[in-house]
Design an enzyme around this catalytic site. Structure first.
Site, PDB file in Angstrom:
ATOM      1  CB  SER A 172      -8.405   0.493   5.735  1.00 56.15           C
ATOM      2  OG  SER A 172      -9.111   1.714   5.847  1.00 56.15           O
ATOM      3  CE  LYS A 196      -3.873   1.991   2.675  1.00 52.80           C
ATOM      4  NZ  LYS A 196      -4.812   1.734   3.777  1.00 52.80           N
ATOM      5  CB  SER A 228      -8.055   3.507   2.875  1.00 55.52           C
ATOM      6  OG  SER A 228      -7.176   2.996   3.861  1.00 55.52           O
TER       7      SER A 228
END
Length: 462
Positions: A181, A79, A157
């Site tokens: 997330s 990420k 996210s």
């Protein structure tokens, strides 16, 4: 061996036996990332040069019998809130698209030490969603689609992390969770996602959103893969004082499993999600004792949301004061930071005190159980072009998410079926603090008895 959609343990065996080489693996997944990543809006930066260098080193070491561990030679994606030396780390936000750090985040360094091959920086919701986004188009790389449908969202996210694993672009990825997330993209993309106990994994070098809520964890094809990755990235780090000195080794519990289901677990849940959860629990009842529990009345959501909002406001105080929010993608993210600065100190302190009571509630209610089961999400996968927060902000009920993140508890989401449109749904197993092996034991046994993790989107299947 075709490495695409091969579970991590099997892929690891293939690498160590010489059936497949790290260089071949790197080339395969770099090509898939380059070909399919942009169509999903899942890719930020392809780290080809670093990946090939690491893959060649891994191949040489393995030939010499110098095996670093089960992740040696395996490509992965991070990420894009994880710092990577000399490679942009954008935090998913246009104002930071050229940001470069001088050193790797601890998680990146640990995976480097394990011999894993960093192949991509993956898309995320801008600033990890801390500015109050309400729809999928909240990243400068565009809304990230689930591999199951270009018209539906991958979840946030850690959007790119879930999509990349679900599309077979990387064997595993690392995401972050402050509230939902990791579990959300795992659910929406039909993969396994593990949220570790707060403090289990170092966050040094990762973007801070909420210092007392942020957690880093893996997304893989299976829960078993998540356990393998967690063993590599867990551990104390002097650079992150929140990390625990407890050692972690991935070991499964095979017998005497006990699973609890909260009373009203499927209230307010849409029918396809309820149907798949009920079916999944019938499978769980085949290998574990299942009992009903009840969460006491408590302002779980209000406590965790107050802490998140206050800490996010502090983390991005200078960013907000300089007016940089106007450069964010989602319109609501441009004014969201200002609303968070209105959280009163007395409310934040009250929330911290109430969190101690919340943690005790979790410990008391979950005592004697290996995991608490519930749907990973109450709704089916939302469309990519629609607002997903239909209710008034701050009022949605999510006891498992609020309690789990507020008390820093581990949870894993695994796929448990599909809705009427062919989109995946998930079941989550949440445990007591430092009980990763217990929740993984339940999830792994469930996946041994079902085949949902072996079903992949035709569009990306070789």
């Amino acid at each position: 061996m075709n490495p695409v959609y091969t579970p991590l343990r099997e892929l690891s065996r293939g690498v160590r036996s010489g059936e497949v080489s790290p260089v071949e693996l790197a080339e395969t997944f770099l090509e898939r990332l380059e070909t399919h990543g942009p169509s999903l809006n899942a890719l930020v930066t392809l780290t080809r040069e670093r990946a090939m260098k690491q893959a060649k080193r891994a191949e040489e070491e393995i030939k010499e019998g110098k095996i670093r561990g089960p992740l040696h030679g395996i490509p992965w994606g991070g990420k894009d809130l994880l710092a990577t030396a000399g490679i942009p780390t954008t935090w998913g936000a246009a104002p930071f698209r050229d940001q470069v750090f001088e050193s790797d985040a601890t998680v990146v360094a640990k995976l480097d030490d394990a011999g894993a091959v960093l192949s991509a920086k993956l898309a995320m919701i801008e600033l990890a969603g801390g500015m109050g986004y309400r729809q999928p188009n909240a990243s400068f790389t565009g809304p990230c689609a689930t591999p199951w449908s270009p018209g539906h969202w991958s979840g946030g996210s850690s959007s790119g992390s879930g999509a990349a694993v679900g599309a077979g672009l990387v064997p595993f990825a690392v995401g972050s969770e402050t509230w939902g997330s990791i579990l959300s993209p795992a659910n929406n993309c039909g993969v396994a996602g593990l949220r570790p106990t707060y403090g289990r994994v170092s966050r040094r070098g990762a973007m801070a959103l909420s210092w007392t809520l942020d957690k880093l964890g893996p997304l893989c094809l299976t829960a078993d893969g998540c356990g393998m990755v967690l063993e590599a990235i867990a551990g104390h780090d002097p650079g992150d004082r929140s990390t625990s000195k407890r050692l972690y080794r991935y070991v499964l519990k095979r017998d005497g499993l006990r699973v609890a289901v909260p009373k009203g677990a499927t209230e307010g849940v849409v029918e396809p999600v309820k149907r798949n959860f009920d079916n999944a629990m019938r499978v769980v009842e085949g290998f574990a004792d299942v009992e009903e529990i009840e969460w006491p009345e408590f302002p779980y959501e209000a406590v965790t949301r107050t802490i998140l909002n206050a800490e996010a406001a502090a983390a991005f105080d200078e960013f907000t004061e300089r007016g940089l929010a106007r450069g964010l993608t989602a319109p609501e993210c441009r004014y969201g930071p200002y609303a968070r600065t209105a959280v009163l100190a007395v409310d934040y302190l009250k929330a911290l005190r109430l969190r101690e009571r919340m943690a005790r509630i979790a410990e008391d209610v979950m005592a004697g159980y290996d995991a608490v089961a519930a749907p990973s999400r109450a709704t089916t996968v939302p469309r990519i072009d629609e607002e997903f927060r239909k209710s008034t902000p701050g009022t949605a009920r999510d006891t498992m998410g609020a309690l789990g993140n507020g008390a820093g508890l581990p949870a894993v989401s695994v796929p448990n079926g599909f809705d009427d449109e062919g989109l995946p749904t998930g079941i989550q197993f949440m445990g007591r603090a430092y009980g990763e092996n217990r929740v993984l034991s339940v999830a792994v046994e469930y996946q041994c008895r079902t085949g949902w993790h072996r079903v992949h989107p035709e569009r990306f299947t070789p």
